[in-house]
Design an enzyme around this catalytic site. Structure first.
Site, PDB file in Angstrom:
ATOM      1  CG  HIS A  49      -0.016  35.001 -55.844  1.00 25.88           C
ATOM      2  ND1 HIS A  49      -0.337  33.720 -55.426  1.00 25.88           N
ATOM      3  CD2 HIS A  49       0.235  35.701 -54.716  1.00 25.88           C
ATOM      4  CE1 HIS A  49      -0.282  33.664 -54.102  1.00 25.88           C
ATOM      5  NE2 HIS A  49       0.069  34.846 -53.640  1.00 25.88           N
ATOM      6  CD  GLU A 154       2.611  37.062 -46.943  1.00 24.38           C
ATOM      7  OE1 GLU A 154       1.622  37.202 -47.667  1.00 24.38           O
ATOM      8  OE2 GLU A 154       3.667  36.485 -47.286  1.00 24.38           O
ATOM      9  CG  ASP A 180      -1.462  35.186 -47.837  1.00 25.11           C
ATOM     10  OD1 ASP A 180      -2.563  34.912 -48.355  1.00 25.11           O
ATOM     11  OD2 ASP A 180      -0.385  34.975 -48.405  1.00 25.11           O
TER      12      ASP A 180
END
Length: 261
Positions: A49, A154, A180
């Site tokens: 990210h 996740e 997540d």
């Protein structure tokens, strides 16, 4: 022979918490000194990210070699070639997100560990050893032992497979990505929810059984950090540079504004 010690892995081997800080905003080497001074053990350099480049991640990693704070890089899902490049470029650990199955974990270990444990290609001299020439077998053995390989749990599927994933040789840590995971469970942002807590318990039990280290990310309040360290989490992502900066700045300006009579 100079050898950059992985401070996070050293802490974990002693049964201590290895506390990390996410790096997305401050994309320069100054972040090393700042976070070392703050007492963190590892930098979570995020290539999944944000706008950080592989070049920047490697520059920070090399600069961090002698600092006593370990540069650990998260790459995007499936980017194992990128992972080996940042390891060659100075990283002391890799985090792979969204690992759902033991088959995925085995491929990760195979690609990121040197022979005989895996099939990682040798890229020449490493910053971890000050680029000094040394016997190939010695370098790869020491490098492998010093590298921290972490997979992120996740999804509910990953939680269900936690024990099988933890059993994979060459994987060091299973890190619960609670943000997540909460999304996948239909409870967005509720990282302290009983469903997330149950998932954490299952991951901790799997790691304990297979002598791996459990980790936690996404749960950053003091209450949740205390809760999950109490449950046995050892590799702790304790926050990120951007929310820490904005939170401290907002709190400080509010105090100053309140001084007006």
């Amino acid at each position: 022979m100079a050898h950059a010690i992985n401070a996070a892995k050293a802490r974990l081997r002693k049964g201590e918490l290895a506390i990390g800080i996410g790096v997305r905003l401050v994309r320069n080497v100054d972040i090393i000194k700042v976070m070392k001074s703050a007492g963190f053990d590892w930098l979570f350099l995020d290539l999944e990210h944000g706008a950080m480049s592989i070049e920047t991640a490697c520059e920070i990693s090399v600069a961090a070699q002698d600092s006593g704070i370990a540069p650990i890089v998260r790459v995007p899902y499936g980017e194992l070639a990128m992972a080996t490049r940042v390891l060659d470029g100075g990283a002391l650990g890799i985090v792979i997100p969204h690992v759902d199955t033991p088959e995925e974990a085995r491929e990760i270990a195979d690609r990121l560990r040197y022979p005989p444990r895996g099939h990682r290609s040798v890229g020449g001299g490493q910053a971890q050893f000050d680029y000094a020439p040394m016997p190939l077998g010695e370098m790869t053995e020491k490098s492998d032992a010093n590298t921290l390989i972490t997979v992120m749990i996740e999804t509910p599927k990953a939680v269900e497979n936690a024990e099988a994933i933890a059993a994979v040789p060459g994987i060091d840590c299973l890190l619960v990505g609670s943000s997540d995971l909460s999304m996948e469970m239909g409870i967005p942002g509720q990282t302290g929810h009983e469903k997330v807590q149950a998932a954490v318990d299952k991951v901790v039990a799997a790691c304990t059984k297979h002598k791996k280290w459990p980790g936690m990310g996404g749960a950053y309040s003091e209450e949740l950090l205390q809760l999950y360290t109490g449950k046995g989490m050892k590799l702790i992502l304790a926050g990120n540079d951007l929310p820490m900066l904005t939170g401290a700045a907002r709190a400080h300006q509010a105090k100053v504004r309140a001084y007006q009579k």
